[in-house]
Design a protein around this motif. Structure first.
Motif, PDB file in Angstrom:
ATOM      1  N   ASP A 211       0.826  -1.213   0.000  1.00 31.21           N
ATOM      2  CA  ASP A 211       0.000   0.000   0.000  1.00 31.21           C
ATOM      3  C   ASP A 211       0.856   1.258   0.000  1.00 31.21           C
ATOM      4  O   ASP A 211       2.066   1.216   0.222  1.00 31.21           O
ATOM      5  CB  ASP A 211      -0.966  -0.004   1.186  1.00 31.21           C
ATOM      6  CG  ASP A 211      -2.056  -1.066   1.015  1.00 31.21           C
ATOM      7  OD1 ASP A 211      -2.312  -1.461  -0.139  1.00 31.21           O
ATOM      8  OD2 ASP A 211      -2.623  -1.499   2.027  1.00 31.21           O
ATOM      9  N   GLN A 212       0.182   2.379  -0.211  1.00 33.00           N
ATOM     10  CA  GLN A 212       0.900   3.615  -0.476  1.00 33.00           C
ATOM     11  C   GLN A 212       0.954   4.540   0.740  1.00 33.00           C
ATOM     12  O   GLN A 212       0.588   4.163   1.847  1.00 33.00           O
ATOM     13  CB  GLN A 212       0.257   4.325  -1.679  1.00 33.00           C
ATOM     14  CG  GLN A 212       0.269   3.501  -2.959  1.00 33.00           C
ATOM     15  CD  GLN A 212       1.665   3.009  -3.322  1.00 33.00           C
ATOM     16  OE1 GLN A 212       2.613   3.799  -3.369  1.00 33.00           O
ATOM     17  NE2 GLN A 212       1.802   1.717  -3.577  1.00 33.00           N
ATOM     18  N   ARG A 236      11.792  -0.158   1.440  1.00 29.70           N
ATOM     19  CA  ARG A 236      10.538   0.364   0.894  1.00 29.70           C
ATOM     20  C   ARG A 236       9.704   1.034   1.983  1.00 29.70           C
ATOM     21  O   ARG A 236       9.159   2.121   1.789  1.00 29.70           O
ATOM     22  CB  ARG A 236       9.721  -0.782   0.271  1.00 29.70           C
ATOM     23  CG  ARG A 236       8.381  -0.296  -0.297  1.00 29.70           C
ATOM     24  CD  ARG A 236       7.396  -1.422  -0.537  1.00 29.70           C
ATOM     25  NE  ARG A 236       6.247  -0.956  -1.307  1.00 29.70           N
ATOM     26  CZ  ARG A 236       5.186  -0.355  -0.790  1.00 29.70           C
ATOM     27  NH1 ARG A 236       5.118  -0.142   0.522  1.00 29.70           N
ATOM     28  NH2 ARG A 236       4.193   0.058  -1.557  1.00 29.70           N
ATOM     29  N   LEU A 240       8.431   4.851   2.510  1.00 34.82           N
ATOM     30  CA  LEU A 240       7.019   5.142   2.731  1.00 34.82           C
ATOM     31  C   LEU A 240       6.830   6.028   3.957  1.00 34.82           C
ATOM     32  O   LEU A 240       6.081   7.020   3.922  1.00 34.82           O
ATOM     33  CB  LEU A 240       6.258   3.826   2.906  1.00 34.82           C
ATOM     34  CG  LEU A 240       4.770   3.902   3.246  1.00 34.82           C
ATOM     35  CD1 LEU A 240       3.971   4.386   2.047  1.00 34.82           C
ATOM     36  CD2 LEU A 240       4.258   2.535   3.699  1.00 34.82           C
ATOM     37  N   SER A 244       5.497   9.887   4.266  1.00 29.88           N
ATOM     38  CA  SER A 244       4.256  10.078   5.011  1.00 29.88           C
ATOM     39  C   SER A 244       4.393  11.078   6.152  1.00 29.88           C
ATOM     40  O   SER A 244       3.386  11.561   6.678  1.00 29.88           O
ATOM     41  CB  SER A 244       3.767   8.729   5.577  1.00 29.88           C
ATOM     42  OG  SER A 244       3.481   7.805   4.552  1.00 29.88           O
TER      43      SER A 244
END
Length: 287
Positions: A211-212, A236, A240, A244
């Motif tokens: 998911d992003q 990764r 993220l 965020s």
């Protein structure tokens, strides 16, 4: 139950191939992506379920996973790591109260993401801490996990009463201002977290592997989750988290986790090295 007999190197190689096929099947059919989790961790959990369920091979278990969703749910509980308690690692919450909260008090509104919230004990711990520091009314907490079953348990906020002795001790050592019993109601052999703690919590499923961005957060907590990921997936996830977080936002990791080799180490300042609290560097104006 008797331990599995020793197997040859060739058999281990075959099992490793079957495990990769199982994880690919889970991803293709159910959408859960464990393909980049630590191979040793996945092997240990899968072989435990194989032994407990009486299968002869991983391939045999894969066939069951593909045809029986309820069995998949059983296996999912083995693959996801749901070890938690309220105010786990009390020294972390004490440091958060002393080193992070004073900064949060300067913000008009606070967004906190707890990635990998499991059954919710730690998100309620944070809600209690924020309430005691006068911050809860201007905070929004996002509690996410890959496992919808543990999310459902987290929403209910019901925990065994026998665990509350340990939780109470953790709370006291974490610098709690009142009594932990002020935040829960006893019912028979369980305690239910007070409804007022749930007002500003959003529970949602989120897979860190696929998911992003969960954007514009002031604090991200992901404690004792990344240790189960392989290096590329860790990188990764760190990317993220970096994307965020607001500038000046805080990233809180588990004591066995580190930003070293993450590819994002230069983007953070150390707030508390031993307790793995970091702060995203703010952009400096050009000289």
């Amino acid at each position: 139950m008797e331990p599995r007999p020793a197997i040859s190197d060739e058999q281990v190689q075959v099992e490793d191939i079957e495990i990769r096929l199982l994880l690919e099947a889970i991803y293709q059919l159910y959408g859960y992506d464990f393909r980049s989790y630590s191979p040793a961790s996945m092997r240990r959990r899968i072989m435990h379920r194989l032994t407990m369920s009486g299968f002869s091979t991983v391939l045999e278990m894969t066939d069951r996973v593909l045809r029986d969703r309820q069995f998949f749910v059983t296996l999912l509980n083995d693959l996801t790591v749901n070890v938690t308690e309220m105010f786990r690692d009390p020294e972390f919450y004490k440091a958060f109260r002393e080193e992070v909260v004073p900064v949060l008090k300067t913000f008009p509104f606070i967004k906190i993401w707890h990635a990998g919230c499991s059954t919710g004990e730690e998100i309620y711990s944070m809600a209690i801490l924020l309430e005691e520091e006068g911050l809860y009314e201007r905070a929004m907490l996002y509690a996410t996990d890959i496992d919808k079953n543990v999310l459902a348990a987290a929403k209910k906020g019901i925990y065994p009463i026998h665990a509350f002795k340990q939780y109470t001790d953790n709370y006291r050592r974490a610098g709690g201002h009142q009594s932990l019993s002020d935040y829960a109601t006893a019912r028979y052999d369980s305690v239910i977290m007070e409804q007022r703690l749930k007002r500003n919590i959003v529970f949602a499923d989120h897979d860190l592997a696929t998911d992003q961005v969960f954007g514009e957060m002031h604090v991200i907590l992901c404690r004792n989750v990344l240790i189960y990921f392989d290096r590329p997936l860790q990188q990764r996830v760190f990317k993220l988290f970096g994307e965020s977080l607001d500038m000046g936002g805080f990233l809180c990791l588990g004591t066995k986790e580190s930003l070293r080799f993450s590819g994002n180490e230069e983007s953070f300042d150390v707030v508390n090295r031993s307790l793995r609290i970091f702060r995203k560097r703010q952009m400096r104006p050009n000289a």
